[in-house]
Design an enzyme around this catalytic site. Sequence first.
Site, PDB file in Angstrom:
ATOM      1  N   ARG A   8       6.382  -8.277   2.023  1.00 45.90           N
ATOM      2  CA  ARG A   8       7.306  -7.742   3.338  1.00 45.90           C
ATOM      3  C   ARG A   8       7.818  -8.973   3.696  1.00 45.90           C
ATOM      4  O   ARG A   8       8.981  -8.949   4.184  1.00 45.90           O
ATOM      5  CB  ARG A   8       6.456  -6.764   4.067  1.00 45.90           C
ATOM      6  CG  ARG A   8       7.488  -6.300   5.176  1.00 45.90           C
ATOM      7  CD  ARG A   8       6.827  -5.381   6.256  1.00 45.90           C
ATOM      8  NE  ARG A   8       6.696  -4.050   5.728  1.00 45.90           N
ATOM      9  CZ  ARG A   8       5.392  -3.694   5.644  1.00 45.90           C
ATOM     10  NH1 ARG A   8       4.511  -4.217   6.530  1.00 45.90           N
ATOM     11  NH2 ARG A   8       5.320  -2.407   5.412  1.00 45.90           N
ATOM     12  N   THR A  58      -5.494  -1.171   7.059  1.00 44.10           N
ATOM     13  CA  THR A  58      -5.732  -2.623   7.104  1.00 44.10           C
ATOM     14  C   THR A  58      -6.883  -2.882   7.785  1.00 44.10           C
ATOM     15  O   THR A  58      -7.215  -3.980   7.788  1.00 44.10           O
ATOM     16  CB  THR A  58      -4.710  -2.951   8.157  1.00 44.10           C
ATOM     17  OG1 THR A  58      -4.371  -2.337   9.404  1.00 44.10           O
ATOM     18  CG2 THR A  58      -3.422  -2.967   7.684  1.00 44.10           C
ATOM     19  N   LYS A 111       0.867  -1.245   0.125  1.00 42.85           N
ATOM     20  CA  LYS A 111      -0.002   0.145   0.053  1.00 42.85           C
ATOM     21  C   LYS A 111       0.825   1.141   0.125  1.00 42.85           C
ATOM     22  O   LYS A 111       0.805   2.211  -0.912  1.00 42.85           O
ATOM     23  CB  LYS A 111      -0.895  -0.043   1.282  1.00 42.85           C
ATOM     24  CG  LYS A 111      -2.055  -1.149   1.188  1.00 42.85           C
ATOM     25  CD  LYS A 111      -2.852  -1.125   2.345  1.00 42.85           C
ATOM     26  CE  LYS A 111      -2.081  -1.312   3.691  1.00 42.85           C
ATOM     27  NZ  LYS A 111      -1.640  -2.828   3.845  1.00 42.85           N
ATOM     28  N   THR A 112       1.625   1.147   0.877  1.00 42.40           N
ATOM     29  CA  THR A 112       2.841   2.392   1.037  1.00 42.40           C
ATOM     30  C   THR A 112       3.445   2.656  -0.302  1.00 42.40           C
ATOM     31  O   THR A 112       3.847   3.587  -0.714  1.00 42.40           O
ATOM     32  CB  THR A 112       3.627   2.220   2.090  1.00 42.40           C
ATOM     33  OG1 THR A 112       2.887   2.272   3.409  1.00 42.40           O
ATOM     34  CG2 THR A 112       4.738   3.582   2.189  1.00 42.40           C
ATOM     35  N   ASP A 150      -1.403   7.241   6.308  1.00 42.98           N
ATOM     36  CA  ASP A 150      -1.425   5.655   6.541  1.00 42.98           C
ATOM     37  C   ASP A 150      -2.258   5.529   7.927  1.00 42.98           C
ATOM     38  O   ASP A 150      -2.472   6.302   8.582  1.00 42.98           O
ATOM     39  CB  ASP A 150       0.116   5.488   6.835  1.00 42.98           C
ATOM     40  CG  ASP A 150       0.378   4.073   6.615  1.00 42.98           C
ATOM     41  OD1 ASP A 150      -0.376   2.972   6.034  1.00 42.98           O
ATOM     42  OD2 ASP A 150       1.616   3.123   6.749  1.00 42.98           O
TER      43      ASP A 150
HETATM   44  N1  ADP Z   1       4.013  -5.368  -5.894  1.00 42.85           N
HETATM   45  C1  ADP Z   1       5.190  -5.217  -5.249  1.00 42.85           C
HETATM   46  N2  ADP Z   1       6.353  -5.653  -5.869  1.00 42.85           N
HETATM   47  C2  ADP Z   1       7.514  -5.904  -5.385  1.00 42.85           C
HETATM   48  N3  ADP Z   1       7.632  -5.548  -4.088  1.00 42.85           N
HETATM   49  C3  ADP Z   1       6.740  -5.062  -3.223  1.00 42.85           C
HETATM   50  C4  ADP Z   1       5.445  -5.046  -3.792  1.00 42.85           C
HETATM   51  N4  ADP Z   1       4.759  -4.799  -2.944  1.00 42.85           N
HETATM   52  C5  ADP Z   1       5.306  -4.744  -1.777  1.00 42.85           C
HETATM   53  N5  ADP Z   1       6.468  -4.850  -1.955  1.00 42.85           N
HETATM   54  C6  ADP Z   1       7.745  -4.863  -1.078  1.00 42.85           C
HETATM   55  O1  ADP Z   1       7.204  -5.217   0.356  1.00 42.85           O
HETATM   56  C7  ADP Z   1       7.493  -3.947   1.224  1.00 42.85           C
HETATM   57  C8  ADP Z   1       6.320  -3.604   2.052  1.00 42.85           C
HETATM   58  O2  ADP Z   1       5.597  -2.958   1.082  1.00 42.85           O
HETATM   59  P1  ADP Z   1       4.496  -1.623   1.658  1.00 42.85           P
HETATM   60  O3  ADP Z   1       4.210  -1.054   0.438  1.00 42.85           O
HETATM   61  O4  ADP Z   1       5.485  -1.120   2.596  1.00 42.85           O
HETATM   62  O5  ADP Z   1       3.284  -2.575   2.300  1.00 42.85           O
HETATM   63  P2  ADP Z   1       2.155  -1.922   3.247  1.00 42.85           P
HETATM   64  O6  ADP Z   1       2.043  -0.561   3.117  1.00 42.85           O
HETATM   65  O7  ADP Z   1       0.912  -2.558   2.487  1.00 42.85           O
HETATM   66  O8  ADP Z   1       2.295  -2.623   4.564  1.00 42.85           O
HETATM   67  C9  ADP Z   1       8.045  -2.856   0.220  1.00 42.85           C
HETATM   68  O9  ADP Z   1       9.146  -2.347   0.577  1.00 42.85           O
HETATM   69  C10 ADP Z   1       8.573  -3.470  -1.156  1.00 42.85           C
HETATM   70  O10 ADP Z   1       9.970  -3.963  -1.013  1.00 42.85           O
HETATM   71 MG    MG Z   2       2.502   0.833   4.678  1.00 45.44          MG
END
Ligand code: ADP
Ligand code: MG
Length: 339
Positions: free
Chosen positions: A221, A162, A68-69, A113
């Site tokens: 992640r 989430t 998401k981030t 977030d």
């Molecule tokens: N679609 C994707 N392709 C490649 N790496 C990804 C992808 N989605 C997430 N990641 C990896 O996972 C890590 C966590 O993603 P993040 O965007 O921080 O997740 P969320 O915000 O949903 O918790 C990122 O740093 C990235 O390295």
């Molecule tokens: Mg995040």
Amino acid sequence: MNVKMPQLTPVSRSDDQILDQTLRPRSFDDYVGQEKIKENIRIILGAARKRKEPAEHLLLHGPSGLGKTTLAYLIAKELGTSLKITSGTALEKAGDVGSILTSLGDGDVLFIDEVHRLNRAVEEVIYPAMENFKLDIIIGKGIAAKTLQIDLPRFTLVAATTKISLLSAPFRSRFGIDFRLDFYDENDVEKIISRSAMLLGVEIDKKAVGVIASASRFTPRVANRLLKRVRDYAQIKDMQSVTAIVAKEALGMLEIDSCGLENTDRKILKAIAVNFDGGPVGLKSVAAAIAEEEGTIEEVYEPYLMRIGFLARTSKGRIITTAGCRHLGIEPKNETLFS
Ligand SMILES: Nc1ncnc2c1ncn2[C@@H]1O[C@H](COP(=O)(O)OP(=O)(O)O)[C@@H](O)[C@H]1O
Ligand SMILES: [Mg+2]
């Protein structure tokens, strides 16, 4: 793209965050999977650019670690604007939102977030800001209080959560569209691991990628975190490259089983199966039985346990399924509950 981190954001640089930053995809092409969402976002952004208008506000939801981030970063990059990052916990007072909104530039992306943690007072400042880019400021108190309205830059709000169920309906309706990020399939997780291995300079064979992928809870992640732990293990063992055997050994050391379950997952399942006769049992009781926070169980552990069919939520509470019992090597007590 210019990323400004406002003071409001609590910045703690844990190892995981540094890893997230290092491995975060820099373009939509690097962003593996979630094809439908990527396509839709690109259409929305393309149309906004054509109309020379800010893009619609977007809501991203789904379990932690699914990207998401990362999407927020990519959206700002694609729009060629700045990204400001904050979170629902950092915005405590109406004034906090006011100062962040007034500091935006025209067309900027504001990323909030954990948006489900915003309180009512803050939500109320955000509504008019989202709708017509106005900020209402109340000056004075009681009958002498006056409302002053100021114009804000035209921004795009990207919000992530989430726990979508905690957002109020009026707030949700103010987003142009919401996207639910789903768990990744194993193929995509393998691609992510291979890409990360390249970026980290880790030599790894295809079978080892598969071993790590199958323990990654379909979550990028987690995949990156496991890759790093496996790499550390290989280094300690003086191995030049990561093989399937090394990967399995490393996961064994971390007490992660072939389904990607950690100790806490097994504790949750065991508590339901043994302490509560298979359930149904409330979240509070499970949390108390294993001394873990309710929120963590609900947001971090349960989504995956449900996804692999080891745990189910019913109107009466959590139950362990037959598959969950078998995984623990426990005979299901009451077959009717587990069907
Ligand atoms: N679609 C994707 N392709 C490649 N790496 C990804 C992808 N989605 C997430 N990641 C990896 O996972 C890590 C966590 O993603 P993040 O965007 O921080 O997740 P969320 O915000 O949903 O918790 C990122 O740093 C990235 O390295
Ligand atoms: Mg995040």
